[in-house]
Each structure stands twice: as structure tokens, then as C-alpha cells.
Scaffold this motif. Structure first.
Motif, PDB file in Angstrom:
ATOM      1  N   ALA A  12       0.831  -1.101   0.037  1.00  0.00           N
ATOM      2  CA  ALA A  12       0.078  -0.011   0.130  1.00  0.00           C
ATOM      3  C   ALA A  12       0.989   1.218  -0.078  1.00  0.00           C
ATOM      4  N   VAL A  13       0.734   2.063  -1.016  1.00  0.00           N
ATOM      5  CA  VAL A  13       1.574   3.372  -1.073  1.00  0.00           C
ATOM      6  C   VAL A  13       0.342   4.463  -1.647  1.00  0.00           C
ATOM      7  N   LEU A  14      -0.113   5.423  -0.557  1.00  0.00           N
ATOM      8  CA  LEU A  14      -0.978   6.282  -0.898  1.00  0.00           C
ATOM      9  C   LEU A  14      -0.360   7.643  -1.319  1.00  0.00           C
ATOM     10  N   SER A  15      -1.074   8.134  -2.365  1.00  0.00           N
ATOM     11  CA  SER A  15      -0.520   9.638  -2.674  1.00  0.00           C
ATOM     12  C   SER A  15       1.018  10.065  -2.361  1.00  0.00           C
ATOM     13  N   PRO A  16       1.768   9.468  -3.190  1.00  0.00           N
ATOM     14  CA  PRO A  16       3.381   9.469  -2.882  1.00  0.00           C
ATOM     15  C   PRO A  16       3.578  10.984  -3.086  1.00  0.00           C
ATOM     16  N   CYS A  17       2.918  11.883  -3.955  1.00  0.00           N
ATOM     17  CA  CYS A  17       3.535  12.936  -4.298  1.00  0.00           C
ATOM     18  C   CYS A  17       2.628  14.071  -4.110  1.00  0.00           C
ATOM     19  N   THR A  18       2.896  15.171  -3.466  1.00  0.00           N
ATOM     20  CA  THR A  18       1.939  16.385  -3.226  1.00  0.00           C
ATOM     21  C   THR A  18       2.649  17.645  -3.692  1.00  0.00           C
ATOM     22  N   THR A  19       3.703  17.491  -4.443  1.00  0.00           N
ATOM     23  CA  THR A  19       4.401  18.668  -4.975  1.00  0.00           C
ATOM     24  C   THR A  19       3.552  19.459  -5.517  1.00  0.00           C
TER      25      THR A  19
ATOM     26  N   GLN B 291      -8.751  13.267   0.155  1.00  0.00           N
ATOM     27  CA  GLN B 291      -7.521  14.190   0.177  1.00  0.00           C
ATOM     28  C   GLN B 291      -6.473  13.480   0.951  1.00  0.00           C
ATOM     29  N   PRO B 292      -5.369  13.658   0.714  1.00  0.00           N
ATOM     30  CA  PRO B 292      -4.056  13.144   1.404  1.00  0.00           C
ATOM     31  C   PRO B 292      -4.434  13.682   3.037  1.00  0.00           C
ATOM     32  N   GLY B 293      -4.249  12.718   3.965  1.00  0.00           N
ATOM     33  CA  GLY B 293      -4.607  12.946   5.431  1.00  0.00           C
ATOM     34  C   GLY B 293      -6.037  12.777   5.714  1.00  0.00           C
ATOM     35  N   GLY B 294      -6.963  12.714   4.752  1.00  0.00           N
ATOM     36  CA  GLY B 294      -8.245  12.711   5.224  1.00  0.00           C
ATOM     37  C   GLY B 294      -9.020  11.606   4.777  1.00  0.00           C
ATOM     38  N   ASP B 295     -10.217  11.346   5.031  1.00  0.00           N
ATOM     39  CA  ASP B 295     -11.279  10.159   4.820  1.00  0.00           C
ATOM     40  C   ASP B 295     -11.609  10.292   3.368  1.00  0.00           C
ATOM     41  N   LEU B 296     -12.258   9.124   2.969  1.00  0.00           N
ATOM     42  CA  LEU B 296     -12.871   9.090   1.608  1.00  0.00           C
ATOM     43  C   LEU B 296     -14.259   9.527   1.745  1.00  0.00           C
ATOM     44  N   THR B 297     -14.174  11.085   1.129  1.00  0.00           N
ATOM     45  CA  THR B 297     -15.514  11.543   1.576  1.00  0.00           C
ATOM     46  C   THR B 297     -16.223  11.887   0.462  1.00  0.00           C
ATOM     47  N   THR B 298     -15.690  11.631  -0.836  1.00  0.00           N
ATOM     48  CA  THR B 298     -16.387  12.216  -2.265  1.00  0.00           C
ATOM     49  C   THR B 298     -16.302  10.995  -2.882  1.00  0.00           C
ATOM     50  N   ARG B 299     -17.606  10.662  -3.677  1.00  0.00           N
ATOM     51  CA  ARG B 299     -18.043   9.552  -4.571  1.00  0.00           C
ATOM     52  C   ARG B 299     -18.317   9.822  -5.735  1.00  0.00           C
ATOM     53  N   TYR B 300     -17.590   9.266  -6.856  1.00  0.00           N
ATOM     54  CA  TYR B 300     -17.683   9.585  -8.226  1.00  0.00           C
ATOM     55  C   TYR B 300     -18.323   8.445  -8.922  1.00  0.00           C
TER      56      TYR B 300
ATOM     57  N   THR C  69      -5.703   4.117  -6.110  1.00  0.00           N
ATOM     58  CA  THR C  69      -4.568   4.492  -6.789  1.00  0.00           C
ATOM     59  C   THR C  69      -4.337   6.116  -6.345  1.00  0.00           C
ATOM     60  N   SER C  70      -2.959   6.554  -6.841  1.00  0.00           N
ATOM     61  CA  SER C  70      -2.702   7.967  -6.420  1.00  0.00           C
ATOM     62  C   SER C  70      -3.105   8.751  -7.524  1.00  0.00           C
ATOM     63  N   TRP C  71      -3.666  10.002  -7.258  1.00  0.00           N
ATOM     64  CA  TRP C  71      -4.145  10.859  -8.270  1.00  0.00           C
ATOM     65  C   TRP C  71      -3.691  12.336  -8.167  1.00  0.00           C
ATOM     66  N   LYS C  72      -3.545  12.864  -9.300  1.00  0.00           N
ATOM     67  CA  LYS C  72      -3.326  14.358  -9.272  1.00  0.00           C
ATOM     68  C   LYS C  72      -4.416  14.993  -9.930  1.00  0.00           C
ATOM     69  N   VAL C  73      -4.958  16.000  -9.230  1.00  0.00           N
ATOM     70  CA  VAL C  73      -6.091  16.716 -10.028  1.00  0.00           C
ATOM     71  C   VAL C  73      -6.059  18.227  -9.970  1.00  0.00           C
TER      72      VAL C  73
ATOM     73  N   SER D 248      -4.373  19.608  -6.389  1.00  0.00           N
ATOM     74  CA  SER D 248      -4.610  18.878  -5.254  1.00  0.00           C
ATOM     75  C   SER D 248      -4.192  17.398  -5.802  1.00  0.00           C
ATOM     76  N   SER D 249      -4.034  16.470  -4.562  1.00  0.00           N
ATOM     77  CA  SER D 249      -3.641  15.272  -4.761  1.00  0.00           C
ATOM     78  C   SER D 249      -4.621  14.269  -3.809  1.00  0.00           C
ATOM     79  N   GLY D 250      -4.717  13.030  -4.092  1.00  0.00           N
ATOM     80  CA  GLY D 250      -5.626  12.206  -3.441  1.00  0.00           C
ATOM     81  C   GLY D 250      -5.642  10.788  -3.888  1.00  0.00           C
TER      82      GLY D 250
END
Length: 847
Positions: free
Chosen positions: A516-523, A574-583, A645-649, A673-675
Motif C-alpha cells: 500500500a502506497v497512498l498519494s506519494p507526491c503532493t508537489t 484528500q491526503p490525510g483525510g477520509d474518503l469523503t467524495t464518491r464519483y 491509486t494515487s491521483w493528481k487533480v 491537489s492530490s489524493g
């Protein structure tokens, strides 16, 4: 509203402008900015109503709008709090039931709320200005909208926008009050485009009657205070003479008396043709007036306590806080701590209305403050339905256990369990610590039952996990935690909480393929203040941020295809947060595009989506006349075994530009942002709206009770059934029917095996099985299927002439059902006849 003057002198709006004419070189008098803004509310003058300046321009009062409360003269003085030009926004007034008082009837507050408004630049708010504002929302200019209202009411255009009471326009006042009395205006703030357009539809329906009204022509109310309507549902209008015409002398004028020649009757509350004096059940609620006297309920109100449940069906008809007593113990469900009397408190019970279900709710328990011990933990576990003991092989087979806290801080985490009793803990892709683990045994010195997982963190915290006895796609754990919050190794707080495991596997299941590797990059993520970014970004900066992230991860970006999202649902966090949005993504036409909906903050927003240049682009709008938004997603590397998966948005929002927050943001800019996104099955909560066309059934023989329907009648049913839906029937897709199960609301299921292939006609086809549940074992019937060019799904059963044709329907972008046509040679019907049925179903992977 744009206005211009060549020269303005005097007090205008909120500024004192001076220096008109004279020497052009003379210094201008400084603008004096005032701190308040006045709005006048008139039906009669309204006191204690809410007034506001609608800065959000969305027919809602919300944070950021400037508000006030009207006084006895209908005047609200609104504090501007730095707002320099309030006249550029519309003014709103909400009359609140039980609070707002119309000074025309000062004895009691209004019983029904109504919303009024005036276009930008106007501070007198009346029913007439409200209609002008609504016409302008439809697209008319202000002067054209004023003329339209004036023409509809038969008055002069100059009489529409002012204070008709102060100006002595009695005939105009009669029409304005009738607009409120007839319920033309909305009762509350507006949340959708249909809410905005509905008042004008009703106004147009009633405008001929409104045109007749003046000080000598009146609306008529019956003995119960209701406006009398004619056979066309138009209000009855009478002149002065009719106000004194009472043929039977019973005190109610003929125009309001349903029995004008019968002095013993003058009212018919339920419109059943029987006068109230003779009618044994005046409100037609199923209780006689005598029974209502015994129950102390109102015989002229079918719902005495106003809780939405008819008195006959309400077990507590005089208590608006209670309606049902599920377990019959005399205590209403809202106050009863155990509604189904199964011994499990409703605060824990997964289904508090079903005594057969007593498992814990996911969010049943959480605490970070109270002292606990092992025996208390066991009591909680027992309340939650017991636990499933874990063995060493179970935990080793996990390799990774992905967990998400239901409440509290900590967000999403991942745990890697090594076979030597050690492990690594991740949060949002970053290693945050190590741990040692072991399985409790019967000899555990702390008194825990065998089969629980003990975790000892490197920061001296400790946890004990118990897997609840729960058959669920996402398992539930009770977690007993010990914290050494001072960092000195001394445990000073003990607490219990719950979590979900999104990736628990039994020992017989294959181990996950990746860690498990979550949101590896928030640059280069944009910082946010509230809902707006404090630093804007461009698409080019977004692309650069993706490149930077690719260099810092082993996987780089992942090729994006429509099949990854089509007919699927995802949770976003979002990084550090719960899964709060469903698409949820649904295909409509084309291979790389479709529509879907987003669920967040308790509400849904629809959107269009398209795969473009190896990225996902979503375009949506939350509410009419409000913010539109665009999101561009790029997938980064480190794909997880549990499909996270890790995403950039990159997000663009026109509201940021319109409100100028932050200063200088343009329409081409947005926020980065990332998540993390976790794939889920399509949601349940499905709807079966269109059942008027279903063919009757004989339950004893499972055959139709009438002569059936033809394919042509089925196509007509589809046309008629499509009317309530916002879109045309959807197309079945390969993604929807690849190794999936459709579980119908009658308990039957369709199981589609394998990946669809293209047949000789270029249509998608495949095989599957229809499963009917049985008491001993299910009955399985094999079928082949094909998606026709029109998007219909046709099933042909192996070894039988029986066939089904399905058309997928979408109610509102949220819920789904299918209209089905089934032919069966065993029924005694004409060969070309069958049965039409409407079925709701859920979609899940075929395991």
C-alpha cells in the motif's frame, strides 16, 4: 444590473456623489462609504422576516451574504461588513411561518412561508418585484420583465416596482396579496432550476384571475379558510354584491357555501359531497369524528400533529416526535433505546428495526476520552454480534490490510504485516512508523480473548483489533487503543473505536500483489482557504507537477482508458483525510465519454466526463445559476492491490473567478491537489418509478393474468416511461456486463461471465446464467445475450424459446432500474405476446 449616469447629484444607493458640473479640474468630493443598506419587505409590511443581499446569486441565504431582520415598518437595516456596492446584487426576503407578521393582519404570524426578491439595484421587495426577478432569471431584460408583469396583472408598468401601500395603490395591493394567498411564490429558498421556474408557471396559470382582482372584486374563502376554486382549479372571483348574498341564511355567502340552499350545512372539508355536519369522517383520514374525539385528535386535520403521517396510521397522533412503536412496548421508536427488542441498543444495532440483525453499525462507537479495560471491550464486542477469531495464517495472508477510520482523525492507513511478526504503517503514501504484531491466545495476560490482533507501535502506542462477526464486502473491526500521548511510554488514555477494512482476505484467498502506497507526491499542491485556493495554478503548472511526481515514484503515470471508469464508482480522499467524495461514471455515447454524478457533503452533482490525452476531464455544475467546475485527473504510479491509486487533480471553478478570490485569479487558472481513489461497485438505492405498464401476474402459477403485451406495446411503454427521466434510456455496455452480477429486487440474479465478444453483426455478445433462489438450492438457467444497436439487452435462454429484452433506465443520475419484456412459450398467450415488468437491481462484481 448595469446603470450609468452622465452626472449624478444627491444620495444614490450607498454613496454621496458630489462635484457635478463646474470646473473639471476641481477636486472631487471623496466617496463616503456607508455601513448599512436598507431593504423594505411588503405584502403588507412584513416584520420579523429575514432579509439579505444575495452575494452568491443563487436564491439561497448562505455564508457571505449580508442579512438583517425587518422591523414593524417592513424595513431591514443590513450591516454590509465591508461590502462596497450591495446594489449590484439582488435583494431577498423570506417570510418565516410562526415568526413573520404581516402588518395587514397583525394579530398572528404567517402560517405559511414565502420567498420574495427584487432585481439588483432595487431595495423594495414585494410579490410583484419577485415576479419581475423570476422573469429576468428566464432571460428577459428588466424593462421587458416589468412590462410582462404589468400586462399580466392589468396595471401600469410604473406601478410594479414601488411601495404600493405608501403610494395609495389599493387595487395593486389587492393583486399583490393575492399572489401570496394563492401560493404562487415559493415557500422557502430555492435549490434547483425547477424551483425557480415553477412560480412563473403557476403565475401564468392564474394571471387571468389576478387581472380581475381589485378593491371591488375579491377572492372567496370557504368556511375553513381555503380559497374556493372552480372546476378548472381557477380561483372564484366575486364582486361586492356577492359578499352579501346568503340564500339559506346560514352565515356563509353562496359563493363560499357548497350547500347554498341548505341552512344545516355550509362546509365540506374533505370535498366528498357530504356536509361536515352529516359527514362521520370530516377529514377522510380513516378515523370517525367520534374516534378522533376519543383520541383527542383534530377531526378537520388528517395529520393532527403535523409529522407527515396520517392520524389513522400514526401510533402517536398527538406527538410530532413519534409515529411508530416497532416492538409494541408503548414507547415510540425515537425515544426507545432498543426498537426491535433484540437486546442490542439501537446505538450499536446495524438494523434496529429487525430483531434478526444485531450487528454493529460501522459508526456505532468512538471515543478518545474515557477509560476502558479488556472486560469493557468484550462487552462492546458482544453488543456488536461477537467476533471472528483470526489465526496466524489469516494475518500472514493479508500482507497488506488497508483500513479507514469511521470517525476521528487519522484518515486512511495501510499496514504491511511481515511473517516474522513485524510490520510497517503508511499514511497517504508515507511511512509513519513500524510495529510488532501477534495473535492473542487463551493465555494472554491482559485478558483478551484468543484470535485478536495485537499491534505494538514504535511510538509505544498499542492497539487490539477484533474482527466483528459480520458478513460484509468491507469488514468491520472494533479497535481498542492505548495511547502514550506524553511520549514517555506511559499509557494515560484508553479508548475504543471502529474501523473498516477495505482489503481483508481470508487465508484461502490469494495474497495482494502489491503493497500500500497512498498519494506519494503532493508537489506544488495549491493551498486552500475555505473553498477557494490561496494560490492559483495553470494547466502548464499542473503538467509540470505531474512530471515532478513521476520522477519521484517508481510507477510514473498510468495510461488512462475509459474502461477504467465506465460503469464504475470510486471514492476520493484528500491526503490525510477520509474518503469523503464518491464519483460514479456512466457511459451514454461514444467510447471515451459519458455522464456521471458526484456525491459529497450530503448532495449530488451531475457531470459530463471524457478521456482526453491520457487524462480524465470532468465538467459539472452544482446548482442552477451557480458555480460550474472542471476537474482534470491524472493517475500516478504505485497502484494498490485493493484498486486504490494515487491521483493528481487540477480543479477550475467559475465561482473563484466571479468572487475574485484569490485576487487576480483568471478563468484559465485553478487549484492543484492530490489524493487517492478507491474503486467500488455501483451503488444500490435503486428506484423503480415506472410500473404503470407492468403486466399483471398470477402469483400461484407465475404466469400473466391478462393477454400480455406485444413488442410494439413495450416500445410505447419505454417512450411513456422515459418521460419522468432526465435522460433517454441508457445503453448497456461491455464494462457493465463483464464478470458482473445484477441482483434484482425480487431476489433473482443475472450473472454475466467472461468478457463480451463482438459477434458477426458487430454487436457485443456473451453468456451468463439466470439464478432463481430456492429453499434447497438455486435454480440456474443458462442464456446467451447480445446488446442490440439501440442499446437494448436481449437474453435468449439455452434450450428454450423463452427470451427477455431489457432497457436500462436512469431516474436522476443516481438510481437505476430496467424495463423488461419477457416472452415464454409455456404461457397461454399469442406467440408474439409477452409480459412487461419493471425491475430495480444492484450491480456487483461476479466473485
Amino acid at each position: 444590473m448595469n446603470k450609468s449616469w452622465e452626472c449624478a447629484c444627491g444620495l444614490i444607493g450607498i454613496s454621496l456623489l458630489a462635484g457635478c458640473g463646474g470646473d473639471a479640474k476641481a477636486p472631487a468630493t471623496p466617496v463616503k462609504t456607508i455601513s448599512t443598506y436598507s431593504i423594505t419587505a411588503i405584502d403588507g409590511y412584513l416584520s420579523n422576516a429575514r432579509a439579505w443581499v444575495d452575494i452568491g446569486e443563487n436564491f439561497l441565504f448562505e455564508t457571505g451574504d449580508r442579512k438583517g431582520v425587518t422591523n414593524g415598518s417592513g424595513l431591514a437595516s443590513i450591516s454590509l461588513n465591508g461590502l462596497e456596492n450591495p446594489s449590484q446584487y439582488a435583494a431577498f426576503v423570506l417570510a418565516i411561518p410562526g415568526q413573520t407578521v404581516d402588518q395587514d393582519q397583525p394579530g398572528s404570524p404567517v402560517s405559511q412561508g414565502f420567498l420574495m426578491s427584487a432585481p439588483a439595484g432595487h431595495t423594495t421587495v414585494t410579490p410583484l418585484t419577485s415576479l419581475v426577478h423570476l422573469y429576468m432569471f428566464e432571460g428577459l431584460g428588466e424593462s421587458t420583465a416589468i412590462a410582462a408583469v404589468a400586462q399580466s396583472l392589468g396595471i401600469n408598468s410604473s406601478q410594479v416596482m414601488g411601495d404600493y401601500i405608501a403610494n395609495g395603490l389599493a387595487d395593486v395591493a389587492v393583486k399583490a396579496r393575492a399572489i401570496v394567498m394563492l401560493g404562487i411564490l415559493p415557500e422557502q429558498e430555492l435549490t434547483s432550476g425547477s424551483d425557480v421556474t415553477a412560480p412563473l408557471v403557476e403565475f401564468r396559470r392564474l394571471r387571468d384571475a389576478l387581472k380581475q382582482l381589485d378593491t371591488h372584486h375579491h377572492l372567496v374563502r370557504d368556511a375553513h379558510g381555503r380559497i374556493v376554486l372552480d372546476s378548472d382549479s381557477q380561483p372564484v372571483i366575486v364582486d361586492d354584491n356577492a359578499l352579501s348574498t346568503d340564500t339559506d341564511g346560514d352565515g356563509v355567502i353562496d359563493a363560499a357555501d357548497p350547500f347554498p340552499n341548505d341552512a344545516s350545512e355550509n362546509a365540506d372539508y374533505d370535498f366528498d359531497g357530504i356536509g361536515d355536519n352529516a359527514d362521520p369522517d370530516d377529514d377522510n383520514d380513516g378515523l370517525t369524528d367520534a374516534e378522533e374525539g376519543t383520541l383527542n385528535t383534530d377531526p378537520f386535520n388528517a395529520d393532527t400533529d403535523g409529522d407527515g403521517v396520517n392520524d389513522k396510521d400514526d401510533q402517536f397522533p398527538n406527538d410530532n416526535s413519534e409515529t411508530v412503536d416497532t416492538d409494541g412496548d408503548g414507547q415510540g421508536d425515537n425515544a426507545d433505546p432498543d426498537n426491535d427488542n433484540d437486546g442490542v441498543s439501537d446505538s450499536y444495532d446495524e438494523d434496529p428495526m429487525d430483531a434478526a440483525k444485531s450487528n454493529c453499525q460501522f459508526d456505532a462507537i468512538t471515543s478518545t476520552t474515557f477509560e476502558m479495560d479488556a472486560s469493557s471491550v468484550h462487552n462492546v464486542i458482544l453488543q456488536c454480534g461477537g467476533y471472528l477469531p483470526l489465526g496466524i495464517a489469516d494475518v500472514q495472508a493479508l500482507a497488506t490490510l488497508r483500513r479507514s477510520h469511521v470517525t476521528g482523525t487519522g484518515g486512511s492507513e495501510a499496514f504491511e504485516f511481515a511473517t516474522n511478526g513485524t510490520g510497517v504503517r503508511y499514511q497517504n503514501g508515507q511511512v509513519v512508523g513500524s510495529f510488532n504484531w501477534q495473535i492473542t491466545t487463551s493465555n494472554d495476560r491482559n485478558g483478551f480473548a484468543p484470535g485478536m490482533v495485537k499491534i505494538f507501535h514504535s511510538n509505544d502506542d498499542a492497539e487490539v483489533w477484533a474482527l466483528l462477526n459480520k458478513n460484509s464486502e468491507t469488514n468491520a473491526f472494533v479497535v481498542y487503543s492505548e495511547f502514550s500521548s506524553q511520549g514517555n511510554g506511559v499509557v494515560d488514555t484508553q479508548a475504543i473505536s471502529q474501523m473498516r477494512s477495505l482489503d481483508y482476505r481470508q487465508s484461502t484467498d490469494p495474497a495482494p500483489a502489491a503493497s500500500a502506497v497512498l498519494s506519494p507526491c503532493t508537489t506544488d499542491d495549491s493551498a486552500f482557504t475555505g473553498d477557494a485556493p490561496t494560490t492559483a495554478a495553470t494547466q502548464a503548472q499542473f503538467a509540470a507537477a505531474i512530471e515532478t511526481c513521476k520522477q519521484n515514484t517508481s510507477g510514473g503515470d498510468i495510461p488512462f482508458t475509459a474502461d477504467l471508469v465506465a460503469s464504475r464508482s470510486f471514492l476520493w480522499g484528500q491526503p490525510g483525510g477520509d474518503l469523503t467524495t464518491r464519483y460514479t461514471f456512466l457511459t451514454t455515447d461514444g467510447e471515451n465519454q459519458g455522464f456521471g454524478y458526484r456525491f459529497r457533503n450530503g448532495g449530488y452533482q451531475t457531470y459530463q466526463w471524457e478521456v482526453e490525452n491520457n487524462q480524465l476531464v470532468i465538467v459539472g455544475s452544482d446548482t442552477p445559476n451557480a458555480s460550474s467546475w472542471v476537474q482534470t485527473f491524472a493517475i500516478l504510479g504505485e497502484d494498490e492491490a485493493n484498486q486504490e491509486t494515487s491521483w493528481k487533480v487540477f480543479t477550475q471553478n467559475t465561482l473563484w473567478v466571479k468572487n475574485g478570490t484569490p485576487s487576480g485569479i483568471t478563468a484559465e487558472q485553478g487549484a492543484i491537489s492530490s489524493g487517492s481513489l478507491v474503486q467500488h461497485a455501483l451503488p444500490g438505492d435503486l428506484l423503480s418509478q415506472c410500473d404503470d405498464f407492468n403486466t399483471g401476474w398470477n402469483d400461484s402459477t407465475q404466469s400473466p393474468t391478462d393477454n400480455g403485451a406485444t413488442p410494439a406495446e413495450y416500445e410505447q411503454a419505454l417512450t411513456d416511461c422515459g418521460t419522468p427521466w432526465t435522460t433517454t434510456p441508457l445503453r448497456f455496455t461491455a464494462a457493465l456486463l463483464t464478470n458482473t452480477k445484477l441482483l434484482m429486487d425480487n431476489g433473482h440474479s443475472l450473472e454475466f461471465s467472461g468478457v463480451p465478444a463482438t459477434n458477426g453483426d458487430g454487436l457485443l455478445s456473451g453468456n451468463g446464467a439466470y439464478v432463481t433462489p430456492g429453499t434447497d438450492q438455486p435454480v440456474t438457467e443458462a442464456f446467451s445475450w447480445v446488446i442490440q444497436a439501440n442499446g437494448h439487452l436481449v437474453l435468449s435462454f439455452t434450450g428454450s424459446d423463452k427470451a427477455m429484452t431489457w432497457t436500462l433506465q436512469d431516474a436522476d443520475g443516481i438510481r437505476f432500474s430496467a424495463l423488461r419484456f419477457m416472452s415464454d412459450p409455456d404461457w397461454q398467450l399469442a406467440p408474439d405476446h409477452g409480459v412487461i415488468r419493471n425491475i430495480s437491481f444492484t450491480v456487483s462484481p461476479l466473485m
